[in-house]
Design a protein around this motif. Structure first.
Motif: not given
Length: 728
Positions: A543-544, A546-548, A550-551
């Motif tokens: 999850l971490f 993935l968030q990175k 997308l940013l």
């Protein structure tokens, strides 16, 4: 028939043996318009100059208005003239029966719209053109003159034959008017018109010399048509119209009749008023005139949104005139009259309007300003703001040195002219760019944008910000076309600032054209920078991570470079925004704007949109306001005993309750009138009701009932009910 009036009676009017119509010319000495203009105006020393400027300016506006209206009506009038010529030539050839039945009357249905006050001018122009180029036989009739078939027939015969027909019964005056054929009912018919027409055409064909028309017609037909114009078709009695058409259809073979119907609502009015048996006798062709809103837009564009006329109106006055137009009459003619009223009020109430003229006249007038006029300039709010921005030494000179003040005023007048010269072209450019945007954020009509600019800085408006955002979303072709229109607007303007602006705008257009021919190269690695984070999404990640990822994708999209078109589009719109902020500031920001701008919207509304009941109550309670008689001057809330009878009765009725006793009212009235006649209160005749006072009182009460202040009531036989508020 019974009547509910307070005064009832039977009146007999014995008719005279012969109605004598005398035309007497009386010479009366009336004050000139100039004396009326100077009466009561401030700054009477310059009233003559202001009156002359007002007259010259209005003559120029009137001339331009007439030329403009002729241009607007040219197409419809030319079409009508072609229709009448075609019908006239068709009738004189053998193909008359093939194109229309012998009993059909050529009819032009002219739809003019609901702006009825403007119709007279259109019909007058039409009549003049018909008489000059088609036929001398043109007659116009109105419904108010033709309540019955006999009246309609008389009016038509009077218009064509030039005879005078009295309204008295023909039977009583037949013996006295034997020499005039129209005074006999048997001759008041279309057969007499046919005989007259045959005589006229024979004279014209035989070459009998007569009065020459202003514009002779080439190849004039030997049988010119007989045109009857019905100005207000909807107002005619349908039965009268039907009978007249039926009669005319019987004479169409002998008389080349032609109708023109003036219609205000819809062409279906003809079908609603005439049954098929009558409408089938007409060969109708429809003509649609220009809408009154388009006419108004053209008038505003040519008279108000132009630097050629120094007189201006502010936003509130313009809003009043437009509101009266949109919500009352749709009359462009009345709109122009309202503009004339504002012009007259401005020159009458503003002594500094002596500078409201062209620059070559205004500059010499500045040097001729009196001491009182210079003091008025110093008291102007705009001039006070100008003085506050100057240095201390300049402030002292402006407030004390008259010669220096005149030189500064000359420069300020020139700056005001330059402001108007730059304002209107930029206003048109902004309207050109924003008038096609969705939902019209700055208005669909240019007058709406003008009103916004008159109120405050347009660039501070939220709608302006929305419009600029929408402009940045336009396609290349749309933006290029709009900018080209702006360049066409700036092309004929003789202003240094706008010429420089035109050069810069043409440079932007040239750069737009270069984009069409130049090859657009895609930045290397641009697509890679966007898609490379996406490749990481294909791998297994938490999850971490993935968030990175997308940013990173979002930041890469933000860092995307603008295309050359987007860069050039932003530069062009920023240039337009700079022009707007430089030249579209409101007039109140300009020094000495009070000289040219009329701002009293209350006066315009009071004169043009008057309240009848308020005016009537003012006249009854304060008769001096209208009669200007010194004997009627009283304190507030009182009425002089020398006032007219209706004013005395009105004042006394205000002191009563809902029901008014007529006898008590009469006694109170008689007491006031006796005091006005100079009778002593201790005398026996004081307050006594005689026949004359009784008759005067009954007349005053009847007039109050007619005006709607009282009414008869069945609750008490000797009482009337009061219809106004207040009282006991």
């Amino acid at each position: 028939m019974s009547t509910s009036s307070v005064s009832k009676g039977c009146f007999v009017f014995k008719p005279s043996a012969k109605k004598k119509k005398k035309t007497t010319t009386t010479t009366t000495t009336t004050p000139s318009l100039e004396s009326h203009f100077s009466r009561g105006c401030e700054g009477a020393e310059s009233s003559e100059t202001r009156f002359k400027l007002c007259q010259d300016l209005w003559s120029k506006i009137k001339t331009d208005t007439e030329v403009l209206q002729d241009e607007l009506h040219r197409n419809i009038l030319d079409s009508l003239l072609d229709f009448t010529r075609k019908c006239s030539s068709t009738r004189q050839h053998s193909d008359w029966a093939s194109q229309m039945r012998a009993s059909e009357i050529p009819t032009a249905a002219l739809v003019l719209g609901v702006n009825v006050p403007d119709h007279d001018m259109t019909f007058q122009s039409l009549s003049d053109l018909l008489q000059q180029s088609v036929t001398p036989h043109v007659a116009s009739v109105q419904a108010k003159e033709c309540g019955a078939l006999k009246h309609l027939m008389k009016r038509v015969l009077e218009k064509f034959m030039g005879a005078v027909v009295d309204d008295d019964d023909e039977e009583e005056e037949e013996a006295e008017h034997v020499s005039t054929p129209l005074h006999s009912s048997m001759h008041c018919s279309l057969s007499a018109l046919c005989d007259w027409y045959i005589t006229k055409t024979k004279k014209s064909s035989s070459g009998t010399p007569g009065r020459k028309r202003s514009s002779p017609v080439k190849d004039e037909p030997s049988q010119p048509p007989v045109v009857i114009i019905f100005k207000d078709l909807e107002a005619f009695n349908p039965t009268v119209l039907q009978d007249f058409i039926l009669i005319c259809s019987r004479y169409i073979e002998r008389l080349p009749l032609m109708f023109i119907f003036g219609i205000a609502t819809s062409p279906s009015t003809i079908q609603h008023m005439l049954p098929y048996s009558v409408s089938s006798l007409l060969c109708v062709e429809l003509f649609q005139s220009l809408s009154c809103t388009q006419h108004l837009a053209t008038v505003i564009d040519k008279l108000i949104l132009t630097p050629h006329f120094p007189f201006k109106i502010n936003g509130k006055v313009m809003q009043v005139l437009i509101s009266i137009f949109l919500y009352h009459d749709f009359s462009v003619r009345n709109f122009i009259k309202g503009l004339q009223l504002a012009l007259l009020e401005h020159f009458h109430s503003q002594p500094l309007s002596v500078l409201c003229c062209k620059k070559k006249e205004a500059l010499p007038n500045v040097m001729q300003l009196s001491q009182s006029d210079l003091e008025r300039i110093r008291q102007l709010p705009s001039f006070k703001r100008y003085v506050e921005k100057q240095e201390s030494q300049a402030q002292v000179s402006l407030m004390t040195d008259d010669a220096h003040l005149k030189e500064v005023c000359r420069r300020l007048i020139k700056d005001l002219r330059k402001y108007h010269k730059n304002y209107y072209p930029i206003l048109r450019c902004l309207h050109t760019l924003t008038s096609s945007l969705p939902r019209y954020p700055l208005g669909k009509q240019i007058r709406e944008l003008h009103l916004i600019c008159l109120e405050k800085n347009v660039w501070e408006n939220e709608d302006y910000q929305s419009a600029m955002k929408l402009l940045k979303m336009l396609a290349k072709d749309e933006l290029n076309a709009s900018l080209q229109k702006c360049a066409d607007i700036l092309q004929p303007v003789k202003s240094k600032k706008l010429k420089n602006a035109l050069v810069q705008l043409e440079e932007h257009l040239a750069r737009f054209k270069q984009l069409d021919t130049a090859a657009t190269a895609v930045a290397p690695g641009g697509e890679e920078s966007i898609t490379s984070p996406a490749k990481k999404l294909q791998k297994k990640t938490d999850l971490f991570q993935l968030q990175k990822t997308l940013l990173e994708m979002n930041e890469s999209r933000r860092a995307k470079k603008l295309s050359p078109f987007e860069i050039l589009r932003n530069e062009a719109l920023d240039f337009i925004d700079t022009l707007v902020k430089s030249h579209l500031s409101p007039p109140e920001s300009q020094t000495l704007h009070e000289v040219c701008y009329y701002t009293s919207s209350a006066a315009v509304r009071r004169h043009l949109n008057a309240a009848p009941r308020t005016s009537i109550q003012t006249a009854l309670s304060t008769p001096y306001y209208y009669l200007q008689n010194d004997s009627l001057k009283t304190e507030d809330g009182t009425v002089s005993n020398a006032a007219p009878d209706i004013c005395i009765a009105y004042k006394l009725h205000l002191e009563c309750g809902r029901l008014i006793n007529l006898y008590d009212w009469l006694e109170a009235y008689s007491t006031v009138v006796s005091a006005a006649e100079g009778n002593h209160p201790a005398s026996d005749n004081f307050g006594k009701v005689d026949e004359v006072k009784h008759a005067r009182f009954i007349r005053a009460v009847s007039e109050l009932e007619f005006l709607g202040f009282i009414k008869s009531t069945k609750q008490k036989t000797d009482h009337v009910a009061r219809l106004t508020w207040g009282g006991c």
